[in-house]
Design an enzyme around this catalytic site. Structure first.
Site, PDB file in Angstrom:
ATOM      1  N   SER A  49     -19.914  54.363  26.685  1.00 26.02           N
ATOM      2  CA  SER A  49     -19.147  54.254  25.433  1.00 26.02           C
ATOM      3  C   SER A  49     -18.510  52.861  25.406  1.00 26.02           C
ATOM      4  O   SER A  49     -18.528  52.130  26.386  1.00 26.02           O
ATOM      5  CB  SER A  49     -18.041  55.312  25.424  1.00 26.02           C
ATOM      6  N   ASP A  80     -23.138  54.413  23.548  1.00 27.16           N
ATOM      7  CA  ASP A  80     -22.666  55.658  22.917  1.00 27.16           C
ATOM      8  C   ASP A  80     -21.557  55.349  21.913  1.00 27.16           C
ATOM      9  O   ASP A  80     -20.607  54.648  22.222  1.00 27.16           O
ATOM     10  CB  ASP A  80     -22.136  56.583  24.035  1.00 27.16           C
ATOM     11  N   HIS A  81     -21.706  55.864  20.687  1.00 28.93           N
ATOM     12  CA  HIS A  81     -20.686  55.699  19.635  1.00 28.93           C
ATOM     13  C   HIS A  81     -20.322  54.239  19.393  1.00 28.93           C
ATOM     14  O   HIS A  81     -19.138  53.881  19.386  1.00 28.93           O
ATOM     15  CB  HIS A  81     -19.425  56.514  19.968  1.00 28.93           C
ATOM     16  N   ASP A 102     -22.426  54.379  15.073  1.00 33.01           N
ATOM     17  CA  ASP A 102     -21.809  55.601  14.537  1.00 33.01           C
ATOM     18  C   ASP A 102     -20.939  55.246  13.343  1.00 33.01           C
ATOM     19  O   ASP A 102     -19.779  54.885  13.489  1.00 33.01           O
ATOM     20  CB  ASP A 102     -20.969  56.291  15.621  1.00 33.01           C
ATOM     21  N   GLU A 132     -25.787  58.381  13.000  1.00 33.71           N
ATOM     22  CA  GLU A 132     -25.232  59.741  12.851  1.00 33.71           C
ATOM     23  C   GLU A 132     -24.966  60.054  11.385  1.00 33.71           C
ATOM     24  O   GLU A 132     -24.488  59.194  10.629  1.00 33.71           O
ATOM     25  CB  GLU A 132     -23.927  59.871  13.651  1.00 33.71           C
ATOM     26  N   GLY A 179     -15.508  67.093  23.844  1.00 33.38           N
ATOM     27  CA  GLY A 179     -14.399  67.514  24.692  1.00 33.38           C
ATOM     28  C   GLY A 179     -14.593  68.888  25.314  1.00 33.38           C
ATOM     29  O   GLY A 179     -15.646  69.523  25.187  1.00 33.38           O
ATOM     30  N   SER A 211     -21.685  69.371  26.268  1.00 34.77           N
ATOM     31  CA  SER A 211     -21.292  69.844  27.597  1.00 34.77           C
ATOM     32  C   SER A 211     -21.176  71.367  27.587  1.00 34.77           C
ATOM     33  O   SER A 211     -20.757  71.951  26.590  1.00 34.77           O
ATOM     34  CB  SER A 211     -19.946  69.231  28.005  1.00 34.77           C
ATOM     35  N   ASN A 251     -26.150  64.806  24.497  1.00 30.19           N
ATOM     36  CA  ASN A 251     -25.056  64.016  25.085  1.00 30.19           C
ATOM     37  C   ASN A 251     -24.133  64.868  25.951  1.00 30.19           C
ATOM     38  O   ASN A 251     -23.632  65.906  25.489  1.00 30.19           O
ATOM     39  CB  ASN A 251     -24.233  63.375  23.962  1.00 30.19           C
ATOM     40  N   THR A 254     -18.180  65.350  29.180  1.00 28.77           N
ATOM     41  CA  THR A 254     -17.104  66.204  29.707  1.00 28.77           C
ATOM     42  C   THR A 254     -17.503  66.908  31.006  1.00 28.77           C
ATOM     43  O   THR A 254     -16.706  66.968  31.953  1.00 28.77           O
ATOM     44  CB  THR A 254     -16.683  67.241  28.640  1.00 28.77           C
TER      45      THR A 254
END
Ligand SMILES: O=C(COP(=O)(O)O)NO
Ligand SMILES: [Ca+2]
Ligand code: NA
Ligand SMILES: [Zn+2]
Length: 305
Positions: A49, A80-81, A102, A132, A179, A211, A251, A254
């Site tokens: 990220s 990522d993002h 993103d 996205e 999360g 996750s 992805n 977490t």
């Protein structure tokens, strides 16, 4: 070998399996990801990220790139993002072989505009692009999206978006969220929506917030002194089904955060006298490897390299 995201994800979509895209922030996480992929003959994506780039910079990117180059399975390094055109280009300059722009918190038109710019620049350099459409709940690094503002991806809009941007793969909002607290109890995954979008499109689809938050890991976290509320993730069978319909990139961040912390806490609890970092970070690597292996088996990427 170090490859682009397309090299890994186009076969995954065609083969109806998912490939884990795991977030890294240090050497041990990177080793757990890539060594487990080699042991299981699985393609894999390692993602950083913008926060990870701030934390580890080119030093960390170089660790990933070097391990990827020497790996006996295909590995891509993914941003990522990515939050801007500049961020995506900076990552490409750092050696990333896949970048996410993103812009999903913007309106459709602005998202198309921003994504198109990154696609043109990245493709000129042979790099794959993730974008996205739709909005996940939970916290995306710097953007807090609360439930009422989260919205699931519209299949017709997805077709338009892909045509107008040329994106290589598309992250869709299908009920997951980032999360450790993915809604009360078992989060609802809109499999019908995935199937609809997949039936109208041919590019690999991406699931964020994937996750599983395994309860065994959560219990070990608490037992080793960790404090966490009623954490819940995506059920294995829901994720497995999603890959059958067209989700190709999955992805996971977490689960590795929890696993590494369990390894460290357990090592320190077991031996308060310990102060050799190898005896503290080594166990973190081991627990992460177990979690990564489980994920690769759920996604069906084992043996696909
Ligand atoms: O989508 C993710 C990670 O999601 P998790 O919090 O479920 O690991 N990163 O982009
Ligand atoms: Ca977003
Ligand atoms: Na991503
Ligand atoms: Zn995400």
């Amino acid at each position: 070998m170090l490859v682009t995201g397309n090299d890994i994800l186009v076969p995954a979509r065609a083969g109806h399996y998912g490939v884990g895209s795991f977030n890294t922030n240090n050497m041990e996480i990177t080793q757990a990801i890539i060594h487990t992929a080699e042991r299981l003959r699985s393609p894999v994506m390692v993602q950083m990220s913008e926060g990870a780039i701030k934390y580890g910079g080119q030093d960390l990117a170089n660790i990933v790139i070097d391990l990827a180059r020497r790996a006996t399975v295909p590995v891509a390094l993914h941003l990522d993002h990515g939050s801007s055109y500049e961020s995506a280009l900076k990552a490409i300059k750092m050696g990333f072989t896949s970048v996410m722009i993103d812009a999903s918190h913007h309106g459709f038109e602005d998202n198309v505009k921003e994504t198109k710019r990154v696609v043109e620049a990245a493709h000129a350099m042979g790099i794959s692009v993730e974008s996205e459409l739709g909005r996940l709940g939970g916290i995306e690094e710097h953007i807090v999206v609360d439930e009422k503002d989260a919205f699931l991806t519209d299949p017709e809009e997805a077709v338009q978006f892909i045509e107008q941007t040329g994106t290589d793969y598309l992250a869709i909002a299908i009920g997951t969220s980032h999360g450790a607290f993915k809604g009360k109890g078992r989060p609802y995954i809109d499999h019908a929506r995935i199937e609809k979008i997949a039936s109208l499109t041919s590019i690999p689809l991406v699931a964020h917030g994937s996750s599983g938050v395994p309860q065994e890991i959560v219990e070990r976290f608490r037992a080793a002194g960790g404090q966490i509320g009623d954490a819940a993730g995506i059920a294995d069978e829901d994720l497995q089904r999603a890959t059958q319909f067209g989700i190709a990139k999955v992805n996971v961040d977490t689960d590795l955060r929890l696993a590494s912390t369990v390894g460290i806490r357990e090592a320190l609890m077991a031996n308060p006298k310990e102060f050799d970092p190898r005896k503290i970070f080594g166990p973190a690597r081991d627990v992460m490897s177990q979690v990564i292996e489980h994920k690769m088996r759920v996604l069906g990427s084992v043996g696909k390299a």
